[in-house]
Design a protein around this motif. Structure first.
Motif, PDB file in Angstrom:
ATOM      1  N   LYS A  70      -5.894 -26.292 -32.817  1.00  0.00           N
ATOM      2  CA  LYS A  70      -5.190 -27.220 -32.001  1.00  0.00           C
ATOM      3  C   LYS A  70      -3.951 -27.694 -32.949  1.00  0.00           C
ATOM      4  CE  LYS A  70      -8.771 -28.785 -28.844  1.00  0.00           C
ATOM      5  NZ  LYS A  70     -10.103 -27.788 -29.567  1.00  0.00           N
ATOM      6  N   TYR A  96       2.372 -31.158 -27.516  1.00  0.00           N
ATOM      7  CA  TYR A  96       3.249 -32.392 -27.692  1.00  0.00           C
ATOM      8  C   TYR A  96       4.698 -32.168 -28.147  1.00  0.00           C
ATOM      9  CZ  TYR A  96       4.006 -37.378 -28.013  1.00  0.00           C
ATOM     10  OH  TYR A  96       4.592 -38.696 -27.882  1.00  0.00           O
ATOM     11  N   THR A 101      -7.301 -30.744 -20.994  1.00  0.00           N
ATOM     12  CA  THR A 101      -8.533 -30.570 -21.992  1.00  0.00           C
ATOM     13  C   THR A 101      -9.821 -31.035 -21.140  1.00  0.00           C
ATOM     14  OG1 THR A 101      -7.876 -32.615 -23.024  1.00  0.00           O
ATOM     15  CG2 THR A 101      -7.146 -30.633 -23.886  1.00  0.00           C
ATOM     16  N   ASN A 137     -11.878 -33.575 -22.236  1.00  0.00           N
ATOM     17  CA  ASN A 137     -12.489 -34.750 -22.457  1.00  0.00           C
ATOM     18  C   ASN A 137     -11.619 -36.102 -21.494  1.00  0.00           C
ATOM     19  OD1 ASN A 137      -9.633 -34.324 -23.700  1.00  0.00           O
ATOM     20  ND2 ASN A 137     -10.057 -36.001 -25.154  1.00  0.00           N
ATOM     21  N   GLY A 194      -9.917 -38.463 -22.468  1.00  0.00           N
ATOM     22  CA  GLY A 194      -8.612 -38.858 -22.929  1.00  0.00           C
ATOM     23  C   GLY A 194      -7.542 -37.929 -22.081  1.00  0.00           C
ATOM     24  N   ASP A 254      -5.320 -39.714 -19.991  1.00  0.00           N
ATOM     25  CA  ASP A 254      -4.553 -40.773 -20.549  1.00  0.00           C
ATOM     26  C   ASP A 254      -2.832 -40.255 -20.446  1.00  0.00           C
ATOM     27  OD1 ASP A 254      -6.600 -41.810 -21.277  1.00  0.00           O
ATOM     28  OD2 ASP A 254      -6.161 -42.020 -23.446  1.00  0.00           O
ATOM     29  N   TYR A 255      -2.607 -39.044 -20.766  1.00  0.00           N
ATOM     30  CA  TYR A 255      -1.021 -38.375 -20.446  1.00  0.00           C
ATOM     31  C   TYR A 255      -1.327 -37.141 -19.648  1.00  0.00           C
ATOM     32  CZ  TYR A 255      -1.180 -41.469 -24.626  1.00  0.00           C
ATOM     33  OH  TYR A 255      -1.354 -42.552 -25.604  1.00  0.00           O
ATOM     34  N   GLN A 256      -2.394 -36.165 -19.663  1.00  0.00           N
ATOM     35  CA  GLN A 256      -2.202 -34.899 -19.337  1.00  0.00           C
ATOM     36  C   GLN A 256      -2.027 -35.064 -17.686  1.00  0.00           C
ATOM     37  OE1 GLN A 256      -5.401 -32.703 -20.799  1.00  0.00           O
ATOM     38  NE2 GLN A 256      -4.958 -33.588 -22.876  1.00  0.00           N
ATOM     39  N   ARG A 285      -3.415 -33.226 -36.647  1.00  0.00           N
ATOM     40  CA  ARG A 285      -4.828 -32.766 -35.858  1.00  0.00           C
ATOM     41  C   ARG A 285      -4.987 -33.435 -34.670  1.00  0.00           C
ATOM     42  NH1 ARG A 285      -4.274 -29.417 -39.607  1.00  0.00           N
ATOM     43  NH2 ARG A 285      -5.985 -28.642 -41.095  1.00  0.00           N
ATOM     44  N   ASP A 308      -8.649 -33.492 -31.513  1.00  0.00           N
ATOM     45  CA  ASP A 308      -9.538 -32.664 -30.926  1.00  0.00           C
ATOM     46  C   ASP A 308     -10.489 -33.754 -29.977  1.00  0.00           C
ATOM     47  OD1 ASP A 308     -11.375 -30.914 -29.893  1.00  0.00           O
ATOM     48  OD2 ASP A 308     -10.666 -29.595 -31.824  1.00  0.00           O
ATOM     49  N   ILE A 309     -11.479 -33.141 -29.225  1.00  0.00           N
ATOM     50  CA  ILE A 309     -12.298 -34.126 -28.564  1.00  0.00           C
ATOM     51  C   ILE A 309     -13.128 -34.993 -29.449  1.00  0.00           C
ATOM     52  CG2 ILE A 309     -12.322 -32.767 -26.366  1.00  0.00           C
ATOM     53  CD1 ILE A 309     -15.014 -31.666 -27.102  1.00  0.00           C
ATOM     54  N   ALA A 355      -1.912 -35.620 -33.554  1.00  0.00           N
ATOM     55  CA  ALA A 355      -1.241 -35.413 -32.162  1.00  0.00           C
ATOM     56  C   ALA A 355      -1.819 -36.184 -31.067  1.00  0.00           C
ATOM     57  CB  ALA A 355      -1.095 -34.042 -31.799  1.00  0.00           C
ATOM     58  N   PRO A 356      -1.277 -36.802 -30.159  1.00  0.00           N
ATOM     59  CA  PRO A 356      -1.634 -37.855 -29.322  1.00  0.00           C
ATOM     60  C   PRO A 356      -2.082 -37.015 -27.879  1.00  0.00           C
ATOM     61  CG  PRO A 356       0.707 -37.980 -29.134  1.00  0.00           C
ATOM     62  CD  PRO A 356       0.470 -36.862 -30.273  1.00  0.00           C
ATOM     63  N   TYR A 357      -1.838 -35.720 -27.636  1.00  0.00           N
ATOM     64  CA  TYR A 357      -1.925 -35.149 -26.419  1.00  0.00           C
ATOM     65  C   TYR A 357      -3.282 -35.373 -25.659  1.00  0.00           C
ATOM     66  CZ  TYR A 357      -1.103 -31.706 -22.805  1.00  0.00           C
ATOM     67  OH  TYR A 357      -1.012 -30.800 -21.311  1.00  0.00           O
ATOM     68  N   MET A 358      -4.411 -35.269 -26.641  1.00  0.00           N
ATOM     69  CA  MET A 358      -5.679 -35.228 -25.941  1.00  0.00           C
ATOM     70  C   MET A 358      -6.062 -36.556 -25.759  1.00  0.00           C
ATOM     71  SD  MET A 358      -7.382 -32.074 -27.844  1.00  0.00           S
ATOM     72  CE  MET A 358      -9.007 -32.333 -26.918  1.00  0.00           C
ATOM     73  N   GLY A 359      -5.460 -37.707 -25.920  1.00  0.00           N
ATOM     74  CA  GLY A 359      -5.611 -39.166 -25.480  1.00  0.00           C
ATOM     75  C   GLY A 359      -6.631 -39.951 -26.384  1.00  0.00           C
ATOM     76  N   ARG A 360      -6.875 -41.196 -25.909  1.00  0.00           N
ATOM     77  CA  ARG A 360      -7.682 -42.351 -26.661  1.00  0.00           C
ATOM     78  C   ARG A 360      -8.948 -41.717 -27.565  1.00  0.00           C
ATOM     79  NH1 ARG A 360      -8.928 -47.813 -25.664  1.00  0.00           N
ATOM     80  NH2 ARG A 360      -7.520 -48.110 -24.125  1.00  0.00           N
ATOM     81  N   ASP A 361      -9.520 -40.820 -26.893  1.00  0.00           N
ATOM     82  CA  ASP A 361     -10.835 -40.583 -27.381  1.00  0.00           C
ATOM     83  C   ASP A 361     -10.976 -39.453 -28.542  1.00  0.00           C
ATOM     84  OD1 ASP A 361     -10.533 -38.699 -25.371  1.00  0.00           O
ATOM     85  OD2 ASP A 361     -12.692 -38.284 -24.743  1.00  0.00           O
ATOM     86  N   SER A 362      -9.518 -38.823 -28.450  1.00  0.00           N
ATOM     87  CA  SER A 362      -9.271 -37.944 -29.836  1.00  0.00           C
ATOM     88  C   SER A 362      -8.892 -38.599 -30.768  1.00  0.00           C
ATOM     89  CB  SER A 362      -8.437 -36.910 -29.083  1.00  0.00           C
ATOM     90  OG  SER A 362      -7.221 -37.288 -29.032  1.00  0.00           O
ATOM     91  N   VAL A 393       2.669 -43.386 -25.295  1.00  0.00           N
ATOM     92  CA  VAL A 393       1.888 -43.270 -26.339  1.00  0.00           C
ATOM     93  C   VAL A 393       1.838 -44.455 -27.290  1.00  0.00           C
ATOM     94  CG1 VAL A 393       1.761 -42.058 -28.459  1.00  0.00           C
ATOM     95  CG2 VAL A 393       2.008 -40.722 -26.532  1.00  0.00           C
TER      96      VAL A 393
END
Lengths: 272, 272
Positions: free
Chosen positions: A96, A125, A148, A150, A152, A155-157, B97, B99-100, B123-130, B170
């Protein structure tokens, strides 16, 4: 590896299974901790026991980096072992990564040249110029995070950007990248219903689907909505296979779980 | 390191300079290539010559990973050298970095515990829990990519999501993350005009501003729009400092370039 060769392997093995090598010293059988390199010893046993049932291995780099130099060495030994013994297997560095242009080239060299992986996962991103450097490498593949698996992800995707969900924007815009034929996409299996729409946008690309198994995806649904004429799917399972047992027969137990999935996949391939 | 301590260091050194250690064997002085570990030899010389002029060092992990195990060893030696000799300096693993959840925890351990960095870019793409797994580590900081300094920043980051640019979404949403006080943000200096709006959203957070120097940002503008009552800025320069010269006097040349920036920063601090 070319994607055509990957498709041939899928047809031959009747499997589009990818096994995630998320190797964790706290979860592997205790007797392996006496080995000089327990992570590699575990991976080697899992690989030898399952290589005929899957077409891809996907080590997640986080699990190796967490152990510092030793982890990085175990990762190198693992990729070298696969390439030396089972060169027909597609390898994915689940890293990633993603950075500005000249820096992305460094990551591409790290995974494609220094380590000899066939592919690497990339976060979108930072946009086009953070992805294109990876696409320049012949017969190497860049697996872009689209949707993805998860929480999150919502949140954005899945939020609308100019009228269309961000993950769809990522899919759409990536099609115009230079050497876009080297792209594949990560699509979480917990949202199989999204797969039909994704297939409309990228009809010919391979989709890497994590989350079948531990994360709750359904193989049948994934195939119904995601399969294309060249199969176009790599379905990953990590913990459900590699941690099937933690006694001395862990590798056989992993092979059994892999065999179950391979048989389901074989059925789906015949049905399609 | 606490952010309060970082602010004290900035006041004491009259500098909010971060030096990017993007060490490239093709760009360092040729005579260093005879050393056992040329990357570390270069970094050590740069660090010894500039440590009194800056408050942070930021190795970009891509440059190290590109050299495999040797690169990773050079990175470990570099962070260990800084922590042992200049513990007052804030260290940033520019790793981008993400990831989930359970996997992000691995990355956090890799950089915060195994390597002893004070912070890591994410990187924020995967959101809060990442992101939240990184925030659980006390006195460690997570520097979230908001607005990057490359062209691709305009692909998604500046596009409107539900009426507001993605990078602002974000910033906004991250404020509600658990342990959000451990967040800092990457904001590209090529868009200094955006900084005023960013400051409205995150008035108290540190902003890491790359792109002053090689990427064309303007220090004065950055300070005008980005500084807060606790300074709240780390301004990075990489190539402009570390590759100021590639002869035997490279470290002194780097110190001179760093000194120029530090003096500009000192003026800005007095002006504020």
């Amino acid at each position: 590896m070319t994607s055509r060769f990957l498709v041939e392997q899928i047809r031959k093995k009747e499997s589009f299974l990818c096994i995630g090598l998320d190797t964790d010293l706290e979860k592997i059988p205790k007797h392996l901790l006496k080995e000089e390199d327990p992570i590699f010893a575990f991976n080697k046993a899992i690989i030898d026991a399952t290589q005929h049932l899957c077409v891809a291995y996907k080590p997640n780099t986080a699990f190796y980096e967490a152990y510092g130099i030793k982890g990085w060495q175990a990762l190198e030994k693992t990729i070298n072992y696969i390439n030396a013994n089972y060169p027909e297997i597609f390898t994915i560095a689940d890293a990633k990564r993603g950075d500005i242009g000249n820096t992305s080239t460094r990551y591409a060299k790290a995974f494609f040249e220094e380590m000899g992986f066939d592919s690497v996962t990339i976060a979108p991103y930072m946009g086009r110029d953070s992805v294109e450097p990876f696409l320049e490498f012949k017969d190497k593949h860049t697996i872009l995070l689209a949707l993805t698996s998860n929480k999150g992800a919502f949140d954005y995707q899945t939020k609308k950007v100019e009228g269309k969900e961000l993950y769809k924007q990522v899919l759409e815009t990536s099609k115009s990248y230079r050497n876009a034929e080297n792209l594949m996409y990560v699509v979480g299996a917990t949202k199989a219903s999204f797969l039909a729409e994704i297939r409309n946008i990228v009809p010919n690309s391979f989709l890497l689907v994590p989350g079948v198994g531990a994360q709750g995806g359904n193989l049948k649904e994934v195939c119904e909505y995601g399969m294309n004429k060249d199969v176009g799917l790599l379905v990953n399972s990590s913990r459900g296979i590699i941690y099937a047992s933690n006694d001395r027969h862990f590798a056989e137990a992993a092979a059994e779980k892999a065999k179950e999935l391979q048989e389901e996949m074989s059925l789906e391939l015949r049905r399609s």
